[in-house]
Design a protein around this motif. Structure first.
Motif, PDB file in Angstrom:
ATOM      1  N   LEU A   1       0.842  -1.200   0.000  1.00  0.00           N
ATOM      2  CA  LEU A   1       0.000   0.000   0.000  1.00  0.00           C
ATOM      3  C   LEU A   1       0.874   1.246   0.000  1.00  0.00           C
ATOM      4  O   LEU A   1       1.741   1.415   0.861  1.00  0.00           O
ATOM      5  N   SER A   2       0.646   2.101  -0.969  1.00  0.00           N
ATOM      6  CA  SER A   2       1.359   3.373  -1.066  1.00  0.00           C
ATOM      7  C   SER A   2       0.423   4.374  -1.724  1.00  0.00           C
ATOM      8  O   SER A   2      -0.672   4.028  -2.183  1.00  0.00           O
ATOM      9  N   SER A   3       0.861   5.616  -1.780  1.00  0.00           N
ATOM     10  CA  SER A   3       0.031   6.632  -2.440  1.00  0.00           C
ATOM     11  C   SER A   3      -0.212   6.257  -3.901  1.00  0.00           C
ATOM     12  O   SER A   3      -1.310   6.463  -4.430  1.00  0.00           O
ATOM     13  N   ALA A   4       0.806   5.694  -4.558  1.00  0.00           N
ATOM     14  CA  ALA A   4       0.662   5.321  -5.967  1.00  0.00           C
ATOM     15  C   ALA A   4      -0.292   4.150  -6.137  1.00  0.00           C
ATOM     16  O   ALA A   4      -1.144   4.145  -7.039  1.00  0.00           O
TER      17      ALA A   4
ATOM     18  N   ASP B   1      10.399  10.444   1.374  1.00  0.00           N
ATOM     19  CA  ASP B   1      10.488  11.834   1.829  1.00  0.00           C
ATOM     20  C   ASP B   1      11.683  12.061   2.726  1.00  0.00           C
ATOM     21  O   ASP B   1      11.718  12.996   3.515  1.00  0.00           O
ATOM     22  N   ASP B   2      12.609  11.097   2.666  1.00  0.00           N
ATOM     23  CA  ASP B   2      13.979  11.295   3.117  1.00  0.00           C
ATOM     24  C   ASP B   2      14.200  11.384   4.615  1.00  0.00           C
ATOM     25  O   ASP B   2      15.322  11.333   5.062  1.00  0.00           O
ATOM     26  N   GLY B   3      13.198  11.537   5.450  1.00  0.00           N
ATOM     27  CA  GLY B   3      13.406  11.538   6.896  1.00  0.00           C
ATOM     28  C   GLY B   3      14.229  12.717   7.375  1.00  0.00           C
ATOM     29  O   GLY B   3      14.805  13.463   6.610  1.00  0.00           O
TER      30      GLY B   3
ATOM     31  N   SER C   1       0.617   9.262   1.666  1.00  0.00           N
ATOM     32  CA  SER C   1       0.379  10.663   2.019  1.00  0.00           C
ATOM     33  C   SER C   1      -0.770  10.767   3.008  1.00  0.00           C
ATOM     34  O   SER C   1      -1.665   9.914   3.047  1.00  0.00           O
ATOM     35  N   GLU C   2      -0.730  11.833   3.795  1.00  0.00           N
ATOM     36  CA  GLU C   2      -1.750  12.005   4.836  1.00  0.00           C
ATOM     37  C   GLU C   2      -3.151  12.177   4.271  1.00  0.00           C
ATOM     38  O   GLU C   2      -4.128  11.889   4.946  1.00  0.00           O
ATOM     39  N   ASP C   3      -3.254  12.653   3.015  1.00  0.00           N
ATOM     40  CA  ASP C   3      -4.575  12.917   2.458  1.00  0.00           C
ATOM     41  C   ASP C   3      -5.220  11.685   1.839  1.00  0.00           C
ATOM     42  O   ASP C   3      -6.305  11.761   1.278  1.00  0.00           O
ATOM     43  N   TRP C   4      -4.557  10.516   1.933  1.00  0.00           N
ATOM     44  CA  TRP C   4      -5.130   9.291   1.396  1.00  0.00           C
ATOM     45  C   TRP C   4      -5.838   8.512   2.504  1.00  0.00           C
ATOM     46  O   TRP C   4      -5.386   8.464   3.638  1.00  0.00           O
ATOM     47  N   THR C   5      -6.938   7.892   2.140  1.00  0.00           N
ATOM     48  CA  THR C   5      -7.645   7.010   3.074  1.00  0.00           C
ATOM     49  C   THR C   5      -7.723   5.621   2.452  1.00  0.00           C
ATOM     50  O   THR C   5      -7.885   5.466   1.240  1.00  0.00           O
ATOM     51  N   LEU C   6      -7.594   4.600   3.272  1.00  0.00           N
ATOM     52  CA  LEU C   6      -7.627   3.227   2.791  1.00  0.00           C
ATOM     53  C   LEU C   6      -9.058   2.797   2.499  1.00  0.00           C
ATOM     54  O   LEU C   6     -10.011   3.307   3.109  1.00  0.00           O
ATOM     55  N   PRO C   7      -9.241   1.842   1.582  1.00  0.00           N
ATOM     56  CA  PRO C   7     -10.578   1.275   1.367  1.00  0.00           C
ATOM     57  C   PRO C   7     -11.105   0.675   2.668  1.00  0.00           C
ATOM     58  O   PRO C   7     -10.326   0.214   3.527  1.00  0.00           O
ATOM     59  N   SER C   8     -12.414   0.653   2.808  1.00  0.00           N
ATOM     60  CA  SER C   8     -13.031   0.245   4.077  1.00  0.00           C
ATOM     61  C   SER C   8     -12.643  -1.170   4.482  1.00  0.00           C
ATOM     62  O   SER C   8     -12.445  -1.451   5.667  1.00  0.00           O
ATOM     63  N   ARG C   9     -12.530  -2.077   3.503  1.00  0.00           N
ATOM     64  CA  ARG C   9     -12.169  -3.454   3.848  1.00  0.00           C
ATOM     65  C   ARG C   9     -10.764  -3.540   4.436  1.00  0.00           C
ATOM     66  O   ARG C   9     -10.480  -4.389   5.281  1.00  0.00           O
ATOM     67  N   LEU C  10      -9.858  -2.676   3.962  1.00  0.00           N
ATOM     68  CA  LEU C  10      -8.476  -2.726   4.426  1.00  0.00           C
ATOM     69  C   LEU C  10      -8.274  -1.989   5.737  1.00  0.00           C
ATOM     70  O   LEU C  10      -7.359  -2.311   6.490  1.00  0.00           O
TER      71      LEU C  10
END
Length: 615
Positions: free
Chosen positions: A223-226, A595-597, A256-265
């Motif tokens: 799982l990633s933004s892409a 994002d390099d830390g 990214s903070e603006d992404w939400t996972l699908p409900s099942r996940l």
């Protein structure tokens, strides 16, 4: 041609080693669970053995793909008798269809001539097992049960056998997915990874869906933004969770903070790879273990699969090769000085004194050192105010562990060497670094490990970005020291390189921008480049040819500037490894997406135990 696909594949079988593996796996679930495969040469007529089963019997196994099965059966029985194994049962498997009367004759021959009971697995008996209770073995032996009789997708048979950990991802997450697949293979798990599977000519989405239905015992989506922006990927996740929620182990990358996972996940706890791949791997292994999923491959077999995916089949050559480490031998004084000071030093006095002399503050009125303070220091003349003791014979001094005091003094001695050579101390990063000579960048002359004279840059200028977004900045290299003693009592200094980045005016970058700039500097540096720069930093501290000395006479601390070297009996085939750097570049690109830390201290240099090969 036989009408039955299983029968046809067994009849056409010519790979005896694969048949051995198939038979051992089949018999293990057909009443011989403690079977011990032997195989290879020197097996004394046996392909496997059970030395003592639950009934106290000794059982020998022999397999053949020869058409003259009778001759082979008698030959193997004679060989077993000659070496006096004395089995109670002799199990014989072959790829020939044997008539009932011939089976009876074979059983009678073994009983009369050798005194053993024969358990015979012929073509039809093998087929019954493989089409019924052991159908999963069809998928696990694709070199026997081949297309078009047993179709494949992504290099895997799609005969039902839920025995594979399926790793699904999008293109930008290839590095972490491939790494996870190889690490699970090394642990003995059977894996399939979309990024490394042969998918040419196939619909990749359809292939993954088919394997979820027929082969997956666990589905690991990265799982990633892409990936969360890919509707086909999300559909596959939904299919897997709908089939069985326990099937899915989400692996969380950078989201990214603006992404939400699908409900099942969202209802499933993910293995978190965002901060540490190792922690994510451990979470996956724990989840597999708690679900009762055990490695299905022997450790050696898993390692072979992982290495075959990662490197060419032959990467070594029969030629000795020297290897070097970022570790340098040290000579340490045998005694310490216990120095009494007339008054408690201020912080400013301590700082100025530490720039020229290595000491340890035992308490406000006592300093410990290897050597006397320099003349003209704030301590004045210390004659009559110090005592000398053998620190190796004293476990504690003034309540401090003496070994820790020694490590501190050695590291501080190297800091004094940096001060003496004009390195600048960065109070922001708490370390020394080289600086430019006027307007010119610093090019350090070095003698390489092969004796060749050359130069290497210890400071420089780079550009981040392109066009209107281009931003120039400077970098400076500096050493980070760690001193320790090995089991043989040898003291060494481990030196790691620190890459300090600043604006053209010398201002420090902050936060995540530090690592972004460092990556611009070091992205093209591999072992060859790191080794040259390591030599440049160390030789830049030399006080005498080949060594750095701090102190006087028998009280001096000395470090050699030649890295520790070993002679490896085999070498690496550089041409075979040419493509291996691609995986490193993929991982570097992936980490760039993290994002390099924030700044974490050392940057880029291999760990202290890393071996650096010669250029």
């Amino acid at each position: 041609m036989s009408a039955d696909a299983i029968t046809y594949c067994l009849e056409q079988l010519s790979d005896y080693r694969q048949f051995e593996r198939l038979c051992s796996a089949l018999l293990a679930s057909a009443g011989y669970s403690t079977i011990d495969p032997l195989g290879g040469t020197g097996d004394e007529g046996r392909d496997a053995i059970i030395r003592t089963d639950s009934a106290g019997r000794t059982i020998c196994f022999a397999y053949t793909v020869r058409t003259d099965w009778r001759i082979k059966l008698r030959s193997d029985c004679k060989r077993v008798r000659e070496v006096e194994h004395k089995p109670d049962v002799f199990v014989f498997a072959c790829t020939e269809a044997i008539a009932a009367r011939d089976k009876d004759a074979a059983v009678k021959m073994v009983k009369d001539d050798f005194g053993w009971r024969l358990d015979l697995f012929d073509l039809e008996r093998l087929r019954v097992q493989l089409s019924g209770p052991q159908r999963h073995l069809l998928a696990q032996h694709p070199s026997i049960f081949v297309p078009p009789f047993f179709p494949q997708r992504g290099g895997e048979s799609i005969a039902d056998s839920h025995d594979t950990i399926l790793i699904d991802h999008v293109t930008s997450d290839h590095a972490i997915a491939a790494w996870l697949s190889r690490r699970l293979s090394l642990s003995g798990f059977r894996t399939w990874c979309r990024g490394t599977a042969p998918l040419a000519g196939e619909d990749a989405d359809e292939t993954v869906r088919t394997l979820i239905a027929h082969r997956a015992n666990r589905y690991l989506p990265i799982l990633s933004s892409a990936s969360l922006a890919d509707p086909l990927f999300l559909e596959r996740c939904a299919i897997a969770t709908a089939r069985n929620r326990d099937l899915v182990i989400p692996c969380k990358g950078i989201i990214s903070e603006d992404w939400t996972l699908p409900s099942r996940l969202t209802k499933l706890v993910a293995a978190d790879f965002s901060s540490s791949w190792r922690e994510g791997l451990n979470a996956v292994l724990d989840a597999l273990s708690s679900s009762g999923i055990r490695p299905s491959l022997a450790a050696e077999r898993g390692a072979q699969i992982a290495l075959r995916d990662f490197l060419p089949s032959q990467v070594t050559i029969a030629k000795p090769e020297p290897v070097f480490a970022n570790v340098f031998a040290m000579t340490v004084p045998t005694s310490m000085l216990d120095i009494r000071v007339p008054y408690a030093l201020t912080m400013a006095e301590r700082y100025e004194l530490s720039r020229k002399w290595a000491f340890y503050v035992a308490n406000e009125r006592t300093l410990i050192a290897f050597d006397l303070p320099p003349s003209g220091s704030c301590l004045g003349d210390v004659s009559g105010r110090y005592s000398e003791f053998s620190w190796r014979d004293a476990e504690h001094t003034h309540g401090h562990l003496t070994i820790n005091v020694a490590k501190f003094l050695l590291r501080r001695s190297l800091d004094v060497a940096c001060e003496a050579k004009g390195l600048v101390f960065c109070h922001d990063r708490k370390g020394y670094h080289f600086t430019r000579d006027g307007e010119q960048e610093l090019a350090q002359a070095i003698t390489h490990v092969d004796g060749q004279k050359t130069t290497v840059q210890l400071t420089g200028k780079r550009t981040k970005g392109y066009g209107e977004r281009a931003s120039e900045f400077r970098y400076q290299l500096g050493p980070r020291f760690r001193c320790d003693q090995d089991k043989q009592g040898q003291w060494t200094a481990v030196i790691r390189l620190y890459v300090r980045v600043t604006t053209l005016e010398g201002a420090m970058f902050e936060g995540k921008e530090i690592n972004r700039r460092r990556k611009v500097v070091t992205k093209s540096w591999w072992n060859k480049q790191w080794l040259a720069r390591l030599l440049g930093v160390v030789q830049g501290l030399e006080t005498h040819p080949g060594k750095v000395t701090v102190g006087n006479g028998h009280r001096a601390v000395t470090m050699t500037t030649a890295p520790m070297r070993w002679e490896c009996p085999v070498g690496l085939d550089v041409s075979a490894l040419t493509d291996a750097s691609e995986i490193g570049q993929e991982m570097a690109l992936y980490r760039a997406h993290q994002d390099d830390g924030d700044d974490t201290g050392d940057a880029g240099m291999p760990t202290p135990t890393a071996i650096l090969t010669t250029p």
